[in-house]
Design a protein around this motif. Structure first.
Motif, mmCIF file in Angstrom:
data_model
loop_
_atom_site.group_PDB
_atom_site.id
_atom_site.type_symbol
_atom_site.label_atom_id
_atom_site.label_comp_id
_atom_site.label_asym_id
_atom_site.label_seq_id
_atom_site.Cartn_x
_atom_site.Cartn_y
_atom_site.Cartn_z
ATOM 1 N N ARG A 30 134.624 67.051 48.495
ATOM 2 C CA ARG A 30 135.560 66.064 49.050
ATOM 3 C C ARG A 30 135.948 65.029 48.001
ATOM 4 O O ARG A 30 137.128 64.700 47.833
ATOM 5 C CB ARG A 30 134.932 65.369 50.260
ATOM 6 C CG ARG A 30 135.861 64.373 50.948
ATOM 7 C CD ARG A 30 135.137 63.583 52.024
ATOM 8 N NE ARG A 30 134.206 62.614 51.467
ATOM 9 C CZ ARG A 30 134.560 61.396 51.027
ATOM 10 N NH1 ARG A 30 135.832 61.011 51.064
ATOM 11 N NH2 ARG A 30 133.647 60.564 50.553
ATOM 12 N N LEU A 31 134.950 64.545 47.278
ATOM 13 C CA LEU A 31 135.217 63.515 46.264
ATOM 14 C C LEU A 31 136.103 64.053 45.140
ATOM 15 O O LEU A 31 136.995 63.368 44.650
ATOM 16 C CB LEU A 31 133.893 62.997 45.699
ATOM 17 C CG LEU A 31 133.023 62.208 46.685
ATOM 18 C CD1 LEU A 31 131.619 62.028 46.123
ATOM 19 C CD2 LEU A 31 133.651 60.856 46.990
ATOM 20 N N LEU A 32 135.846 65.289 44.721
ATOM 21 C CA LEU A 32 136.636 65.881 43.637
ATOM 22 C C LEU A 32 138.091 66.094 44.028
ATOM 23 O O LEU A 32 138.964 66.196 43.158
ATOM 24 C CB LEU A 32 136.007 67.204 43.198
ATOM 25 C CG LEU A 32 134.691 67.091 42.428
ATOM 26 C CD1 LEU A 32 133.965 68.426 42.384
ATOM 27 C CD2 LEU A 32 134.940 66.576 41.011
ATOM 28 N N ALA A 33 138.377 66.133 45.323
ATOM 29 C CA ALA A 33 139.753 66.340 45.794
ATOM 30 C C ALA A 33 140.528 65.037 45.943
ATOM 31 O O ALA A 33 141.748 65.064 46.167
ATOM 32 C CB ALA A 33 139.725 67.087 47.132
ATOM 33 N N LEU A 34 139.864 63.885 45.827
ATOM 34 C CA LEU A 34 140.532 62.596 46.011
ATOM 35 C C LEU A 34 141.407 62.242 44.814
ATOM 36 O O LEU A 34 141.126 62.635 43.680
ATOM 37 C CB LEU A 34 139.492 61.493 46.210
ATOM 38 C CG LEU A 34 138.620 61.562 47.468
ATOM 39 C CD1 LEU A 34 137.604 60.428 47.448
ATOM 40 C CD2 LEU A 34 139.468 61.500 48.739
ATOM 41 N N ASP A 35 142.446 61.435 45.073
ATOM 42 C CA ASP A 35 143.207 60.887 43.944
ATOM 43 C C ASP A 35 142.418 59.725 43.354
ATOM 44 O O ASP A 35 141.441 59.231 43.943
ATOM 45 C CB ASP A 35 144.615 60.463 44.375
ATOM 46 C CG ASP A 35 144.610 59.362 45.442
ATOM 47 O OD1 ASP A 35 143.750 58.455 45.378
ATOM 48 O OD2 ASP A 35 145.476 59.397 46.333
ATOM 49 N N ASP A 57 139.126 58.761 33.148
ATOM 50 C CA ASP A 57 139.334 60.196 33.000
ATOM 51 C C ASP A 57 139.092 60.857 34.347
ATOM 52 O O ASP A 57 138.741 60.191 35.323
ATOM 53 C CB ASP A 57 138.460 60.806 31.895
ATOM 54 C CG ASP A 57 136.973 60.550 32.109
ATOM 55 O OD1 ASP A 57 136.587 60.177 33.238
ATOM 56 O OD2 ASP A 57 136.191 60.718 31.163
ATOM 57 N N GLN A 58 139.303 62.136 34.400
ATOM 58 C CA GLN A 58 139.173 62.861 35.656
ATOM 59 C C GLN A 58 137.706 63.063 36.008
ATOM 60 O O GLN A 58 136.885 63.380 35.137
ATOM 61 C CB GLN A 58 139.862 64.232 35.531
ATOM 62 C CG GLN A 58 140.101 64.934 36.843
ATOM 63 C CD GLN A 58 141.137 64.239 37.726
ATOM 64 O OE1 GLN A 58 142.054 63.605 37.209
ATOM 65 N NE2 GLN A 58 140.967 64.342 39.025
ATOM 66 N N LEU A 59 137.374 62.864 37.277
ATOM 67 C CA LEU A 59 136.022 63.151 37.744
ATOM 68 C C LEU A 59 135.745 64.643 37.580
ATOM 69 O O LEU A 59 136.561 65.473 37.950
ATOM 70 C CB LEU A 59 135.881 62.749 39.210
ATOM 71 C CG LEU A 59 134.490 62.874 39.828
ATOM 72 C CD1 LEU A 59 133.552 61.811 39.262
ATOM 73 C CD2 LEU A 59 134.571 62.744 41.351
ATOM 74 N N ALA A 60 134.602 64.967 37.005
ATOM 75 C CA ALA A 60 134.221 66.369 36.813
ATOM 76 C C ALA A 60 132.899 66.625 37.526
ATOM 77 O O ALA A 60 132.060 65.723 37.654
ATOM 78 C CB ALA A 60 134.085 66.688 35.328
ATOM 79 N N GLY A 61 132.707 67.841 38.005
ATOM 80 C CA GLY A 61 131.486 68.175 38.720
ATOM 81 C C GLY A 61 130.847 69.451 38.207
ATOM 82 O O GLY A 61 131.538 70.346 37.720
#
Length: 410
Positions: free
Chosen positions: A241-246, A269-273
């Motif tokens: 869910r978090l990775l899909a947020l703007d 930068d972009q959140l990475a998982g």
């Protein structure tokens, strides 16, 4: 670095993997053993990576970089961790009691850790190496074999490289480990590690924060300026869910998770998982082969020790190899590799057990467990000798360790 010369396929040591661990080992060998022929093999071009992350470099490991002459080039872009604040909060908690604090010095003026951007440390290591190694990259490994005198590495394009010692620094999914038939002990945590770099409204003053939350720890680690590196453990479903947020929505989530300790947040930068698991190789060695770094062990990031463990491997392996070479011994022999493994197994096992226990202890919201762990944290905070021992352990300092970990040349 000197260009690859196909006719010269015989080396003293071949290192597969050009990340931080492989580069540091190459540098330690060429600086400590005069005339040694080292080959670096990697599936990607050997260059500064496009990696915006940063790593916590403990004091003991920092001394490795100092001994190898690479630290001055890292220092200007690093941030000393001057203190750590640890809190514990449950679901829906507004208040975040502070249970444990660490002041960040292992000696006067010496921080127990620095945050160093990965690009900065890679650039420093590559600059120090210069043309002292033969680089074979990009190149794919096709097979590995070993006999009584040497290891034989066959590349996908048909080239054959030989050396008395082959080192696998090729990561958690190590092809060489698999080719050697070394199995792993593994456990999936069902958690995802989330990483990002943030800017924030309030200064961090060099303080690292670790918030223990029901899904796992949330750490903000200080970077130069009003910036921090996040290492955030979440349940796998919540991480999706978090990775899909703007970025705007994600910034609000991060502020809430941090308890607004650093004010308004922006994403740099972009959140990475990445999935989190415990993975330890059943053996760190095979005929003419040594595993280092993630090829040998992967632990939970709860204490930020992953890269530090790999660089401790480097210090131990470099010392036993260089010592054997100076004595005119076969530096890839079973006896030499057994000394390396014996030096590293206990430390790795201890760190794996500690990080696994901490994660299981703090990644839940059971009231009795919370009460017990918070009592324990408070007790440690008030017990000077125990607290100092924990600081020295986190800093990677121990008597009788490899010379590089004490800042001494091999």
């Amino acid at each position: 670095m000197q260009p690859e010369m196909p006719q010269q396929n015989s080396f003293d040591v071949i290192i597969v993997g050009g990340g931080h661990v492989g580069l540091t080992l190459a540098l330690a060998l060429v600086q400590s053993a005069r005339g040694i022929r080292v080959a670096l093999v990697d599936r990607r071009p050997l260059e500064v990576p496009r990696d915006n992350r940063a790593s916590a470099i403990a004091a003991g490991v920092r001394r490795v970089f100092e001994a190898l002459g690479a630290w001055p080039q890292m220092l200007d872009e690093s941030q000393a961790i001057t203190a750590m604040r640890i809190t514990d909060s449950g679901t829906g908690d507004i208040a975040r009691p502070l249970f444990l604090t660490f002041e960040g010095e292992v000696a006067p003026g010496e921080a127990f850790a620095h945050m160093v951007p990965n690009q900065t440390s890679a650039r420093a290591l590559l600059a120090r190496l210069g043309d002292q190694t033969t680089v074979i990259a990009p190149a794919e490994v096709a097979s590995y074999s070993a006999d009584g005198t040497c290891a034989r590495l066959v590349l996908a394009d048909g080239r054959v490289l030989t050396a008395p010692l082959l080192v696998a620094a090729d990561g958690a999914r190590s092809m060489l480990r698999g080719m050697a038939g070394i199995e792993v002990i593994a456990s999936d945590y069902g958690q995802t590690g989330l990483v990002a770099t943030i800017g924030h409204a309030l200064p961090h003053d060099g303080v690292a924060y670790e918030h223990f939350r029901p899904a796992g720890p949330f750490a903000s680690l200080p970077l130069p300026g009003q910036r921090s590196s996040l290492v955030w453990t979440e349940r796998a479903d919540e991480a999706k869910r978090l990775l899909a947020l703007d970025n705007a929505a994600l910034a609000l989530e991060i502020e809430a998770a941090m308890g607004s300790s650093l004010g308004a947040v922006t994403l740099e930068d972009q959140l990475a998982g990445f999935p989190l698991r415990l993975q330890i190789a059943r053996s760190f060695i095979a005929p003419r082969l040594a595993l280092i770094g993630d090829a040998a062990h992967v632990v939970h990031p709860i204490s930020g020790q992953g890269l530090n463990l790999g660089l401790k491997d480097v210090a131990a392996l470099a010392e036993v190899v260089v010592s054997a070479i100076r004595l005119g011994l076969d530096h890839g022999s079973v006896d030499v590799l057994e000394r390396y493994q014996a030096w590293r197994r206990l430390d790795v096992a201890s760190m794996a057990a500690m990080t696994d226990t901490l994660n299981r202890l703090f990644s839940n919201d059971l009231a009795p467990v919370r009460a017990l762990r918070d009592f324990g944290l408070g007790l440690v905070d008030r017990t000077g000798p125990v607290k100092n021992a924990l600081i020295r352990t986190a800093a990677g300092l121990s008597a009788g360790g490899p010379r590089l970990l004490n800042g001494l040349p091999i």
